[in-house]
Design an enzyme around this catalytic site. Structure first.
Site, PDB file in Angstrom:
ATOM      1  CG  ASP A 114      24.398  67.728  52.892  1.00 15.40           C
ATOM      2  OD1 ASP A 114      25.306  67.137  53.513  1.00 15.40           O
ATOM      3  OD2 ASP A 114      23.761  68.702  53.354  1.00 15.40           O
ATOM      4  CB  ILE A 115      19.195  67.242  54.730  1.00 15.80           C
ATOM      5  CG1 ILE A 115      18.902  65.748  54.525  1.00 15.80           C
ATOM      6  CG2 ILE A 115      17.936  68.005  55.133  1.00 15.80           C
ATOM      7  CD1 ILE A 115      18.471  65.021  55.794  1.00 15.80           C
ATOM      8  CD  GLU A 151      24.076  67.306  57.681  1.00 16.01           C
ATOM      9  OE1 GLU A 151      24.512  66.508  58.547  1.00 16.01           O
ATOM     10  OE2 GLU A 151      24.364  68.509  57.638  1.00 16.01           O
TER      11      GLU A 151
END
Ligand SMILES: [Mg+2]
Length: 319
Positions: free
Chosen positions: A183-184, A226
């Site tokens: 996950d960003i 994301e």
């Protein structure tokens, strides 16, 4: 209007005169004429020359037209080639039916009218072209159905299909797999301060970077928003952590920049789970476990890899 030139045709007839008559009729339609005078040399010519159209006599020495047609139809590359059968026998309903049953596309009695032969060839070519277009469109639709539009990576749907296939294989081979959920960090901030074009650019670049670092046989997909997901096969937790750090460091060391936002560095939080492990015996459980490990990476400061460790007291519902 001149007929279009459409490649290679295979003419099969033991009469040279008949082959000449066909060539005369179709001179403007095909660019290359491959000839054979019996079924056996016709099969050889088909395999070697790969013609896109076949016109064949029925009555020939050794292998006749029927056996030739059924041989071609049993080959993968011969399944869709248009075949016109020719017969010198009048009153040949039985021959006609036999030929159609074996897979012939059309039938003509010799001596044929050259305009009629030409019209039938053109009609079969039109059908063949439509079929090819349809196949191309289907292939494109199939590709779109498994591709994430923004990043060009596989999508979530393909990920589950491919993983199910691997698991089905794995059940027989007793293998392990590692699932990484990536996950960003602070992605919302990029979108909010620099706009969605910036967010999209970051997603595309991260997708490309992950794909470049991924090894043969590893499964990578955009999981949604994301989040990306990667599956490593036949990997234990130690090697999976090394791999996860490889992905994490690649993104961390990359300098992101574009016309939509100033140069910036981005980090990933990663949750890692191994299958099978404790209660993690299904794909859903595996992803739930990776998600709960990802949650810990987030709460413990981001930019890190957390390995899910199953404990018998675990409820399996920690996220
Ligand atoms: Mg003959």
């Amino acid at each position: 209007m001149a007929a279009p030139i459409t490649g290679k045709v295979l003419l099969v007839d033991d009469s040279q005169q008949a082959r000449l008559a066909i060539k005369d009729a179709l001179r403007d339609t095909f660019s290359i004429f491959v000839e054979a005078d019996d079924g056996l040399s016709a099969i050889k010519a088909f395999v070697e020359e790969k013609p896109g159209f076949i016109i064949t006599d029925i009555e020939m020495p050794s292998i006749n037209g029927y056996r030739f047609i059924s041989t071609i139809r049993n080959m993968e590359e011969g399944r869709d080639v248009p075949i016109i059968m020719l017969s010198g026998t009048k009153n040949s309903l039985k021959k006609k039916l036999t030929g159609f049953n074996l897979g012939a596309s059309d039938f003509l009695i010799k001596p044929f009218d050259s305009e009629e032969l030409l019209a039938r060839v053109k009609s079969l070519l039109r059908m063949r072209n439509l079929m090819d277009e349809l196949k191309e469109k289907n292939a494109l639709l199939e590709k779109l159905a498994v591709t994430d539009e923004l990043t060009g990576l596989h999508n979530r749907r393909h990920f589950f299909e491919a993983l199910r296939e691997q698991l089905a294989l794995g059940l027989r081979h007793n293998f392990k797999l590692a699932c990484l959920l990536l996950d960003i960090d602070f992605f919302k901030k990029i979108n909010d301060t620099c706009g969605h074009m910036a967010g999209d650019d970051v997603l595309r670049k991260i997708g490309a970077l992950l794909a470049s670092c991924k090894r043969e046989g590893e499964l990578l997909a955009r999981f949604g928003g994301e989040e990306f997901i990667i599956c490593l096969f036949n990997t234990d937790s130690e090697n999976a952590i090394l791999a996860a750090d490889r992905f994490r460091n690649l993104i961390k060391s990359y300098s992101f920049s574009s016309s939509f936002y100033p140069a910036t560095h981005i980090t990933l939080s990663i949750g890692l789970a191994i299958y099978p492990q404790g209660a993690v015996i299904s794909i859903d459980e595996l992803i739930k476990a990776a998600d709960s490990a990802l949650y810990r990476s987030k709460t413990e400061g981001r930019d890190r890899v957390t390995l899910y460790e199953w404990a018998p007291s675990s409820t399996g519902n920690q996220s």
